[in-house]
Design an enzyme around this catalytic site. Structure first.
Site, PDB file in Angstrom:
ATOM      1  N   ASP A 264       0.863  -1.403  -0.002  1.00 24.68           N
ATOM      2  CA  ASP A 264      -0.043   0.357   0.103  1.00 24.68           C
ATOM      3  C   ASP A 264       0.506   1.216  -0.201  1.00 24.68           C
ATOM      4  O   ASP A 264       2.261   0.998   0.009  1.00 24.68           O
ATOM      5  CB  ASP A 264      -0.404  -0.040   1.049  1.00 24.68           C
ATOM      6  CG  ASP A 264      -1.887   0.732   1.310  1.00 24.68           C
ATOM      7  OD1 ASP A 264      -2.360   1.430  -0.186  1.00 24.68           O
ATOM      8  OD2 ASP A 264      -3.077   0.333   1.675  1.00 24.68           O
ATOM      9  N   ASP A 265       0.796   2.328  -0.199  1.00 27.74           N
ATOM     10  CA  ASP A 265       1.205   3.575  -0.261  1.00 27.74           C
ATOM     11  C   ASP A 265       2.107   4.056   0.976  1.00 27.74           C
ATOM     12  O   ASP A 265       1.429   3.666   1.748  1.00 27.74           O
ATOM     13  CB  ASP A 265       0.243   4.610  -0.414  1.00 27.74           C
ATOM     14  CG  ASP A 265       1.161   6.316  -1.038  1.00 27.74           C
ATOM     15  OD1 ASP A 265       2.359   6.154  -1.161  1.00 27.74           O
ATOM     16  OD2 ASP A 265       0.601   7.048  -0.909  1.00 27.74           O
TER      17      ASP A 265
END
Length: 377
Positions: A264-265
């Site tokens: 994820d970011d």
């Protein structure tokens, strides 16, 4: 494809490990040009601000085509991941007339139809990867980040609908990416803003969170996305994105997943404060994450250059395992070798009209001229 395992080539030798979120503009600026040409990353992630909002379809589509052409030019490679978060509900990036399907909770019985429609529309926008479906089980009604993004409240319901969605979308030549492993549904905190902790016993964790993801560990699933969450009774204090127990032992060992793991970011607050510590990057890599996602909405993407310094130092002093690094390289290279390449093309009104009748829609709110767009992944 000229991607070789040569760690003496400087930043470019490590750039394939990254997915970069572009600056909040529909035009490729100097910052992104420098980063893309220096790193030659695996690909890019587009958000709402990367589209020419409030413009007629033909106008924003032409702008979008120029942006993707520029991305490929500066990366200097045809095999590029062009990715997006396109789930439905509030997680929609492209402007009208792209079909604004409602959140997944509202169309589990139409999941295959929606998956196919999204695949058609994204393919015609040049995308080859969509960070969907959401496979989190919405087991906590107070969850502030999953909620209606989930297909349901049981692993059986979620897995059935998400599988239909994934298969239908991938049949249209857009790869999906089940997320957020090992399961973000029981959190009471949004990982965009702080680090959530799930305190559940291992048996419940496997019967609920892990069970939903088990359906997707076959060869038909090329990517998985991690969650920035701590499962305290499985790997105390270690976010799943950095957890060898969760990514290597469970996802790869227990579930047998052989594809590419994308984080994820990393700019999200749950983990971004740790990125200045060399051991964070090294633990992410040693845990088995293959593609490190860094988006401009939450962070300065130039931080990637510092992370590459940490990788180089880790390889030299042995804290980063070269065998693990090489295995990730091979997985990413294999994915890029197979990645579809789609031309940006206009779809007819009749297609959008047909898609609008497939499942519930979410009214599309007007986009302010200075909007940066939702940033959930």
């Amino acid at each position: 494809m000229d991607l070789d395992f040569d760690l003496d080539r400087g930043p470019e030798a490590f750039g394939h490990r990254f997915l970069i979120g572009l600056q909040q503009s529909p035009v490729l600026g100097d910052h992104d040009k420098r980063l893309l040409s220096t790193l030659r990353p695996a690909g890019v992630v587009l958000f709402r601000a990367n589209f020419l909002a409030n413009a007629p379809y033909e106008e924003w589509l032409a702008s979008h085509a120029r942006l993707l052409a520029d991305v490929r030019e500066y990366i200097g490679r045809d095999e590029v991941i062009i990715s997006i978060d396109h789930e439905g509900g509030g997680v929609l990036r492209p402007p009208a007339p792209i079909t604004p399907f409602a959140y997944a909770r509202e169309w589990p019985s139409q999941a295959a139809s929606v998956g196919r429609a999204m695949g058609i529309e994204l393919r015609h926008l040049g995308f080859n990867v969509n960070f969907a479906p959401v496979v989190d089980v919405n087991s906590n009604p107070a969850n502030p980040v999953i909620g209606p993004r989930s297909f349901g409240t049981t692993p059986e319901a979620v897995a059935a609908a998400a599988r239909q969605f994934l298969d239908a979308m991938q049949a249209e030549d857009v790869l999906g990416c089940p997320k957020h492993f090992p399961g973000h549904g029981d959190t009471g905190v949004d990982s965009h803003y702080s680090l959530p902790v799930i305190d559940v016993d291992p048996d419940t964790f496997r019967r609920r969170e892990i069970a939903a993801f088990r359906t997707f560990t076959d060869a038909g699933t090329r990517l998985f996305m991690t969650a920035h969450i701590v499962v305290s009774q499985v790997d105390p204090g270690i976010p799943a994105t950095m957890s060898r127990v969760i990514l290597n032992d469970i996802l790869r060992g227990e579930l047998g997943f052989k594809g590419v793991v994308v984080t994820d970011d990393l700019g999200m607050a749950a983990i971004s404060s740790k990125l200045d510590q060399p051991e964070t990057t090294q633990r992410i890599v040693n845990a088995g994450a293959d593609l490190l996602c860094m988006c401009a909405y939450w962070a300065d993407t130039s931080r990637i250059l510092k992370m590459i310094d940490f990788m180089q130092a880790g390889l030299k002093d042995g804290t980063l395992e070269e065998a693990t690094f090489r295995a990730s390289f091979d997985r990413v290279k294999g994915l890029l070798a197979d990645i579809p390449k789609h031309e940006v093309r206009k779809l007819g009104d009749e297609t959008y009209e047909r898609h609008a009748g497939l499942a519930p829609l979410r009214p599309r709110a007007p986009v302010p001229a200075n909007a940066t767009g939702a940033a959930k992944i």
